[in-house]
Enzyme design. Structure first.
Site, mmCIF file in Angstrom:
data_model
loop_
_atom_site.group_PDB
_atom_site.id
_atom_site.type_symbol
_atom_site.label_atom_id
_atom_site.label_comp_id
_atom_site.label_asym_id
_atom_site.label_seq_id
_atom_site.Cartn_x
_atom_site.Cartn_y
_atom_site.Cartn_z
ATOM 1 N N TRP A 226 0.801 -1.228 0.000
ATOM 2 C CA TRP A 226 0.000 0.000 0.000
ATOM 3 C C TRP A 226 0.834 1.278 0.000
ATOM 4 O O TRP A 226 0.387 2.304 -0.471
ATOM 5 C CB TRP A 226 -1.000 0.053 1.156
ATOM 6 C CG TRP A 226 -1.957 1.211 1.064
ATOM 7 C CD1 TRP A 226 -3.089 1.267 0.296
ATOM 8 C CD2 TRP A 226 -1.859 2.481 1.718
ATOM 9 N NE1 TRP A 226 -3.701 2.491 0.439
ATOM 10 C CE2 TRP A 226 -2.955 3.258 1.316
ATOM 11 C CE3 TRP A 226 -0.941 3.040 2.605
ATOM 12 C CZ2 TRP A 226 -3.171 4.560 1.765
ATOM 13 C CZ3 TRP A 226 -1.159 4.329 3.060
ATOM 14 C CH2 TRP A 226 -2.262 5.075 2.648
ATOM 15 N N ASP A 227 2.059 1.257 0.478
ATOM 16 C CA ASP A 227 2.848 2.493 0.584
ATOM 17 C C ASP A 227 4.266 2.280 0.066
ATOM 18 O O ASP A 227 5.236 2.756 0.663
ATOM 19 C CB ASP A 227 2.877 2.961 2.045
ATOM 20 C CG ASP A 227 3.348 4.414 2.196
ATOM 21 O OD1 ASP A 227 3.200 5.186 1.221
ATOM 22 O OD2 ASP A 227 3.858 4.762 3.267
ATOM 23 N N LEU A 228 4.402 1.590 -1.067
ATOM 24 C CA LEU A 228 5.731 1.253 -1.572
ATOM 25 C C LEU A 228 6.284 2.391 -2.434
ATOM 26 O O LEU A 228 6.168 2.385 -3.648
ATOM 27 C CB LEU A 228 5.704 -0.057 -2.365
ATOM 28 C CG LEU A 228 7.094 -0.653 -2.602
ATOM 29 C CD1 LEU A 228 7.702 -1.145 -1.292
ATOM 30 C CD2 LEU A 228 7.034 -1.800 -3.605
#
Length: 333
Positions: A226-228
């Protein structure tokens, strides 16, 4: 004594209210507790992000370098140890878990090379726009030197390789799901569109909503980070046997379609002229080059998700970078 960085205090107070204040107040005690219980000694300056305090440490029993991560447990962070262990079991290239306390969410993690984030390959150091939903910190008009663009493309290629390994793993049971998230987004969408001040942005967000509706019935079952973005991938350490590896950390995991993973890599180190190239490179890395319509729809879903949050906080316009990503992807058919 642990000094809590002012920036972490400010973000906790702003985003988490009373829960954030209680978390900040408890941090010195939590740090002391786990340094003692897990037999750790400090080994460097405090690090932090928007959500967590991280202490570089050494495990005294065997001299293994590690990182003690303390964060508020919420819907986004509660699944982190579950995801990291699933990726670890699959050899997917995520940071290793050495210890976890379910009651507080404290994590003892493998130490990576914090001085070598992937953003450095793109010519930007740590903090060049990471955090949150990918962050900005890029080039508004896309006017960059040829060498800088080449370096940034190398970083995108590496990120795509990391992302492909992570997304190949099926999501464990019990994680939050993209299906639930998209249901909430679509329920809020009419009011969000209506509250935007600019008519052009209202039309743009309505197009995002329409795209998401087309894929909402198949939200997927892969384990998503989700936050790469480029500061959430660090170089592995030689002394840990991970020389030459790029390792993912700091997930906010959920179960869903890999197309929902692309947005942070488009927004972080933003370059308008590179949006479509990055999108194509990432979809190819994920094996979605024949299904770019689905990947585009889920990426537009991230624009919608951010708009729902922003309007909920009182904003009446889209973030400029987010709007530009939507325009450029909608222009490609």
């Amino acid at each position: 004594m642990i000094d809590i960085p002012d920036e972490l205090i400010a973000t906790q107070y702003a985003y988490n209210g009373e829960a954030g204040r209680a978390f900040v107040a408890a941090l010195p005690g939590l740090a002391g507790r786990f340094l003692e219980e897990w037999g750790l000694r400090r080994d460097g300056a405090v690090m932090y992000g928007m959500c967590a305090l991280v202490l570089p440490v050494v495990r005294e029993a065997d001299g293994v370098p590690a990182a003690l991560k303390l964060q508020l447990v919420d819907a986004e962070t509660v699944g982190e140890p579950v995801a990291l262990r699933a990726w670890g079991a699959a050899g997917a290239g995520a940071v290793g878990v050495l210890g976890h306390d379910p009651g507080t969410g404290a994590l003892l993690l493998e130490r990576l090379d914090e001085g070598r984030p992937l953003s450095g390959m793109a010519g930007r150091g740590p903090g060049a726009g990471g955090g949150g939903d990918g962050g900005g910190g890029g080039v508004p008009g896309g006017s960059r030197l040829v060498g800088e663009v080449a370096d940034a493309r190398r970083a995108v290629t590496v990120l795509g390789e990391v992302l492909a390994r992570l997304a190949a793993v099926p999501a464990p049971e019990g994680l939050r799901t993209l299906g639930d998230a998209v249901e909430r987004m679509l329920a809020a969408a009419p009011g969000v569109v209506e509250r935007l001040a600019d008519e052009g942005e209202r039309r743009l967000l309505a197009d995002c909503v329409a795209a998401v509706r087309e894929v909402a019935g198949e939200p997927g079952d892969r384990l998503l980070h989700w936050d790469l973005h480029y500061d959430n991938i660090l170089a592995g350490r030689v002394d840990a046997g991970r020389a030459g590896e790029w390792v993912a950390l700091d997930p906010k995991p959920l179960a869903g379609d890999p197309g929902f993973e692309l947005f942070p890599a488009l927004d972080n180190l933003f370059d308008a002229g590179e949006v479509v190239w990055r999108f194509d490179a990432l979809t190819e890395a994920l094996g979605m080059e024949r299904d770019r319509g689905r990947a585009r729809a889920w990426t537009l879903g991230r624009v919608l998700q951010n708009a729902v949050w922003a309007v909920g906080d009182g904003e009446r316009e889209l973030a400029p970078d987010h709007a530009e990503i939507a325009r450029r992807l909608l222009a490609v058919r």
